[in-house]
Design a protein around this motif. Structure first.
Motif, short mmCIF file in Angstrom:
data_model
loop_
_atom_site.label_atom_id
_atom_site.label_comp_id
_atom_site.label_asym_id
_atom_site.label_seq_id
_atom_site.Cartn_x
_atom_site.Cartn_y
_atom_site.Cartn_z
N MET A 129 -0.45 16.53 18.49
CA MET A 129 -1.38 16.44 16.94
C MET A 129 -1.58 18.29 16.87
N ARG A 130 -1.44 18.94 15.20
CA ARG A 130 -0.82 20.40 15.06
C ARG A 130 -2.16 20.38 13.63
N ILE A 131 -3.07 21.60 14.34
CA ILE A 131 -4.12 21.60 13.18
C ILE A 131 -4.39 23.42 12.79
N LEU A 132 -4.24 23.34 11.38
CA LEU A 132 -4.18 24.72 10.84
C LEU A 132 -6.25 25.44 11.28
N VAL A 133 -6.62 25.83 11.29
CA VAL A 133 -8.44 26.42 10.94
C VAL A 133 -7.72 27.39 10.06
N VAL A 134 -8.17 27.92 8.73
CA VAL A 134 -8.60 28.65 8.05
C VAL A 134 -10.25 28.37 7.86
N GLU A 135 -10.77 30.08 8.07
CA GLU A 135 -12.20 30.22 8.22
C GLU A 135 -12.12 32.24 8.76
N ASP A 136 -12.95 32.44 7.81
CA ASP A 136 -13.26 34.20 7.22
C ASP A 136 -13.62 34.67 8.62
N GLU A 137 -14.79 34.02 9.28
CA GLU A 137 -15.17 34.72 10.29
C GLU A 137 -13.99 34.27 12.17
N GLN A 138 -13.46 35.39 12.12
CA GLN A 138 -12.38 35.10 13.36
C GLN A 138 -13.04 35.24 14.69
N ILE A 139 -13.82 35.71 15.03
CA ILE A 139 -14.25 35.47 16.05
C ILE A 139 -14.75 33.44 16.15
N LEU A 140 -15.12 33.29 15.41
CA LEU A 140 -15.78 31.62 14.71
C LEU A 140 -13.87 31.09 14.78
N ALA A 141 -13.09 31.40 14.27
CA ALA A 141 -12.14 30.64 13.90
C ALA A 141 -11.44 30.71 15.52
N SER A 183 -12.33 31.13 18.73
CA SER A 183 -13.48 29.89 19.13
C SER A 183 -12.46 28.65 18.74
N ILE A 184 -12.88 28.81 17.45
CA ILE A 184 -12.11 26.80 17.57
C ILE A 184 -10.63 26.76 18.01
N VAL A 185 -10.11 27.55 18.02
CA VAL A 185 -8.65 27.57 17.98
C VAL A 185 -8.13 27.08 19.39
N GLU A 186 -9.49 28.24 20.35
CA GLU A 186 -9.29 27.93 21.91
C GLU A 186 -10.34 26.32 22.31
N LEU A 187 -11.10 25.96 21.09
CA LEU A 187 -11.85 24.82 21.78
C LEU A 187 -10.35 23.67 21.41
N LEU A 188 -10.00 23.97 20.27
CA LEU A 188 -8.90 22.82 20.19
C LEU A 188 -7.91 22.23 20.85
N LYS A 189 -7.19 23.80 21.73
CA LYS A 189 -6.49 23.73 22.80
C LYS A 189 -6.66 23.51 24.00
N SER A 190 -7.83 23.42 23.70
CA SER A 190 -8.36 23.10 25.37
C SER A 190 -8.31 21.62 25.25
N ASN A 191 -8.39 21.41 24.29
CA ASN A 191 -8.77 19.49 23.84
C ASN A 191 -7.41 19.46 23.57
N ASN A 192 -6.64 19.02 24.32
CA ASN A 192 -4.68 19.44 23.97
C ASN A 192 -4.35 19.14 21.96
N TYR A 193 -5.20 19.68 21.48
CA TYR A 193 -4.58 19.99 20.14
C TYR A 193 -3.69 21.60 20.18
N GLU A 194 -2.09 21.29 19.50
CA GLU A 194 -1.98 22.57 19.16
C GLU A 194 -2.74 23.13 18.24
N ALA A 195 -3.01 24.09 17.78
CA ALA A 195 -3.85 25.17 17.10
C ALA A 195 -3.31 26.88 16.25
N GLU A 196 -3.69 26.51 15.13
CA GLU A 196 -3.75 27.80 14.94
C GLU A 196 -4.33 28.98 13.87
N ALA A 197 -4.91 29.55 13.49
CA ALA A 197 -5.76 30.07 12.23
C ALA A 197 -5.10 30.81 10.89
#
Length: 220
Positions: A1-13, A15-29
């Motif tokens: 599963m590939r997930i796009l994170v659209v968030e202007d707070e870069q640190i939060l964005a 961290s969400i990407v890293e959280l998703l990757k640790s749960n076996n998702y592919e993600a980018e911001a």
């Protein structure tokens, strides 16, 4: 599963990407509404995590535009606002679920699991022209003919079919199919595109994989 994170707070964005990757998702911001909308329009993602308060274009406008363009990618909307009117506006704009900041990591992952599970249950085939891609059988077909695909062929073709006539750069295909940390090079993409072209010809499909120098690939 590939997930796009659209968030202007870069640190939060990030961290969400890293959280998703640790749960076996592919993600980018993406860090603003314009970049998020451009990425979402590629239709290569299984889910969009979309903040409301974005620079350039807010999350409501991004969601409304995607739905107006018949982009059905599930949207999980994030906001610091908990007012009922804002939640209703988010859902009315096309969001599938609404999560108020601050939220627990487990709550975010549970929402994403539910939305991606629902999406997987609803969609088992992608079509473009006379070509059909079976998401469960890992095969493509045209008319009564069908051909099995390797896992990489399947992933490349899925990206192309989801993007349709929109160009996808080789670098994006490389990142999405082989992974951001892979040692694979763009020549790998060219090789698998060649494999797919041969199979499309054998299948008798009218769909072609077209290359635009310096831009990428798209289907016609």
């Amino acid at each position: 599963m590939r997930i796009l994170v659209v968030e202007d707070e870069q640190i939060l964005a990030d961290s969400i990407v890293e959280l998703l990757k640790s749960n076996n998702y592919e993600a980018e911001a993406a860090y603003d509404g314009v970049d998020g909308l451009d990425k979402a329009r590629l239709q290569i993602y299984d889910l969009i995590v979309l903040d409301v308060m974005l620079p350039k274009i807010n999350g409501f406008e991004v969601a409304t535009t995607l739905r107006r363009e018949h982009n059905g990618t599930p949207i999980l909307m994030l906001t610091a606002k908990s007012d009922l009117d804002d939640r209703v506006r988010g859902l009315d704009s096309g969001a599938d679920y609404y999560l108020t900041k601050p939220f627990e990591s487990r709550e975010l992952i549970a929402c994403i699991h539910a939305l991606t599970r629902r999406q997987k249950d609803q969609v088992d085939e992608i079509t473009f022209g006379d070509l059909r891609l079976d998401l469960t059988g890992i095969s493509m077909s045209c008319g009564a003919e069908s051909i099995r695909l390797s896992s990489k062929e399947f992933d490349v073709l899925r990206l192309l079919m989801q993007a349709g006539s929109s160009n996808i750069p080789k670098s994006r295909i490389l990142d999405q199919v082989w992974g951001y940390d892979s040692e694979a090079i763009e020549n790998n993409v060219e090789v698998y595109v060649a494999f797919l072209r041969k199979k499309l010809k054998k299948l008798g499909s009218s769909v072609n994989i077209c290359a635009v120098r310096g831009v990428g690939y798209h289907l016609e």
